[in-house]
Scaffold this motif. Structure first.
Motif, PDB file in Angstrom:
ATOM      1  N   PHE A  65       0.822  -1.213   0.000  1.00 44.92           N
ATOM      2  CA  PHE A  65       0.000   0.000   0.000  1.00 44.92           C
ATOM      3  C   PHE A  65       0.854   1.261   0.000  1.00 44.92           C
ATOM      4  N   THR A  66       1.948   1.230   0.784  1.00 44.34           N
ATOM      5  CA  THR A  66       2.728   2.446   1.030  1.00 44.34           C
ATOM      6  C   THR A  66       3.935   2.609   0.120  1.00 44.34           C
ATOM      7  N   GLY A  67       4.415   1.515  -0.447  1.00 42.48           N
ATOM      8  CA  GLY A  67       5.636   1.598  -1.237  1.00 42.48           C
ATOM      9  C   GLY A  67       6.890   1.575  -0.374  1.00 42.48           C
ATOM     10  N   ILE A  68       6.724   1.412   0.940  1.00 41.34           N
ATOM     11  CA  ILE A  68       7.877   1.303   1.843  1.00 41.34           C
ATOM     12  C   ILE A  68       8.338  -0.148   1.798  1.00 41.34           C
ATOM     13  N   PRO A  69       9.632  -0.398   1.578  1.00 43.76           N
ATOM     14  CA  PRO A  69      10.117  -1.771   1.490  1.00 43.76           C
ATOM     15  C   PRO A  69       9.697  -2.601   2.710  1.00 43.76           C
ATOM     16  N   GLU A  70       9.319  -3.847   2.452  1.00 38.91           N
ATOM     17  CA  GLU A  70       8.830  -4.729   3.511  1.00 38.91           C
ATOM     18  C   GLU A  70       9.857  -4.921   4.624  1.00 38.91           C
ATOM     19  N   ASP A  71      11.134  -4.810   4.301  1.00 40.94           N
ATOM     20  CA  ASP A  71      12.171  -4.952   5.325  1.00 40.94           C
ATOM     21  C   ASP A  71      12.240  -3.725   6.231  1.00 40.94           C
ATOM     22  N   ASP A  72      11.869  -2.554   5.711  1.00 43.58           N
ATOM     23  CA  ASP A  72      11.986  -1.307   6.474  1.00 43.58           C
ATOM     24  C   ASP A  72      10.751  -0.994   7.313  1.00 43.58           C
ATOM     25  N   LEU A  73       9.581  -1.326   6.817  1.00 41.74           N
ATOM     26  CA  LEU A  73       8.340  -0.920   7.469  1.00 41.74           C
ATOM     27  C   LEU A  73       8.218  -1.430   8.906  1.00 41.74           C
ATOM     28  N   PRO A  74       8.470  -2.710   9.184  1.00 42.51           N
ATOM     29  CA  PRO A  74       8.332  -3.171  10.574  1.00 42.51           C
ATOM     30  C   PRO A  74       9.247  -2.414  11.530  1.00 42.51           C
ATOM     31  N   LYS A  75      10.472  -2.171  11.119  1.00 42.92           N
ATOM     32  CA  LYS A  75      11.407  -1.441  11.991  1.00 42.92           C
ATOM     33  C   LYS A  75      10.923  -0.024  12.234  1.00 42.92           C
ATOM     34  N   GLN A  76      10.452   0.649  11.187  1.00 37.67           N
ATOM     35  CA  GLN A  76       9.956   2.013  11.349  1.00 37.67           C
ATOM     36  C   GLN A  76       8.774   2.057  12.312  1.00 37.67           C
ATOM     37  N   VAL A  77       7.840   1.135  12.129  1.00 39.55           N
ATOM     38  CA  VAL A  77       6.632   1.121  12.963  1.00 39.55           C
ATOM     39  C   VAL A  77       6.990   0.758  14.402  1.00 39.55           C
ATOM     40  N   GLU A  78       7.852  -0.224  14.582  1.00 40.57           N
ATOM     41  CA  GLU A  78       8.250  -0.625  15.929  1.00 40.57           C
ATOM     42  C   GLU A  78       9.035   0.482  16.623  1.00 40.57           C
ATOM     43  N   ASP A  79       9.923   1.169  15.899  1.00 45.14           N
ATOM     44  CA  ASP A  79      10.654   2.304  16.472  1.00 45.14           C
ATOM     45  C   ASP A  79       9.700   3.417  16.886  1.00 45.14           C
ATOM     46  N   TYR A  80       8.708   3.696  16.031  1.00 46.67           N
ATOM     47  CA  TYR A  80       7.724   4.727  16.347  1.00 46.67           C
ATOM     48  C   TYR A  80       6.917   4.328  17.587  1.00 46.67           C
ATOM     49  N   HIS A  81       6.458   3.091  17.624  1.00 46.32           N
ATOM     50  CA  HIS A  81       5.665   2.623  18.763  1.00 46.32           C
ATOM     51  C   HIS A  81       6.481   2.701  20.066  1.00 46.32           C
ATOM     52  N   ARG A  82       7.731   2.299  20.000  1.00 46.34           N
ATOM     53  CA  ARG A  82       8.610   2.346  21.165  1.00 46.34           C
ATOM     54  C   ARG A  82       8.798   3.795  21.618  1.00 46.34           C
ATOM     55  N   LEU A  83       9.001   4.698  20.685  1.00 46.02           N
ATOM     56  CA  LEU A  83       9.182   6.111  20.993  1.00 46.02           C
ATOM     57  C   LEU A  83       7.934   6.701  21.656  1.00 46.02           C
ATOM     58  N   MET A  84       6.766   6.337  21.158  1.00 48.92           N
ATOM     59  CA  MET A  84       5.517   6.915  21.664  1.00 48.92           C
ATOM     60  C   MET A  84       5.085   6.304  23.002  1.00 48.92           C
ATOM     61  N   THR A  85       5.590   5.112  23.327  1.00 46.51           N
ATOM     62  CA  THR A  85       5.166   4.460  24.565  1.00 46.51           C
ATOM     63  C   THR A  85       6.233   4.493  25.651  1.00 46.51           C
ATOM     64  N   THR A  86       7.325   5.157  25.403  1.00 49.22           N
ATOM     65  CA  THR A  86       8.397   5.232  26.395  1.00 49.22           C
ATOM     66  C   THR A  86       8.255   6.449  27.252  1.00 49.22           C
TER      67      THR A  86
END
Length: 86
Positions: A65-86
């Motif tokens: 959907f986004t055009g973000i490589p499948e290898d990059d998207l999980p890391k980006q989302v997990e980094d964002y989630h970690r940042l927002m919940t810390t």
């Protein structure tokens, strides 16, 4: 998320106003506006991805959907989630 997207659009709309400024000032303000818009769009994208995961979508689907490589998207989302919940 509506706020994030609306704010990004406002930042992009400012670029039109900045086109009337002297070049150095216009570039400086334009870069700041684009940076702000990009940050808000990325935040909205990551929040949508978290909702998508909870709804059962895979990173493979969201990558398509986004055009973000499948290898990059999980890391980006997990980094964002970690940042927002810390």
């Amino acid at each position: 998320m509506t706020y994030l997207i609306s704010s990004a659009v406002r930042d992009l709309a400012e670029l039109k106003i900045e086109g009337t400024l002297p070049a150095a000032d216009g570039v400086e303000l334009g870069m700041a506006s684009l940076g702000n818009a990009r940050a808000r769009i990325n935040q909205a994208l990551h929040e949508f991805a978290l909702v998508g995961l909870r709804a059962g979508l895979s990173y493979t689907q969201m990558s398509a959907f986004t055009g973000i490589p499948e290898d990059d998207l999980p890391k980006q989302v997990e980094d964002y989630h970690r940042l927002m919940t810390t």
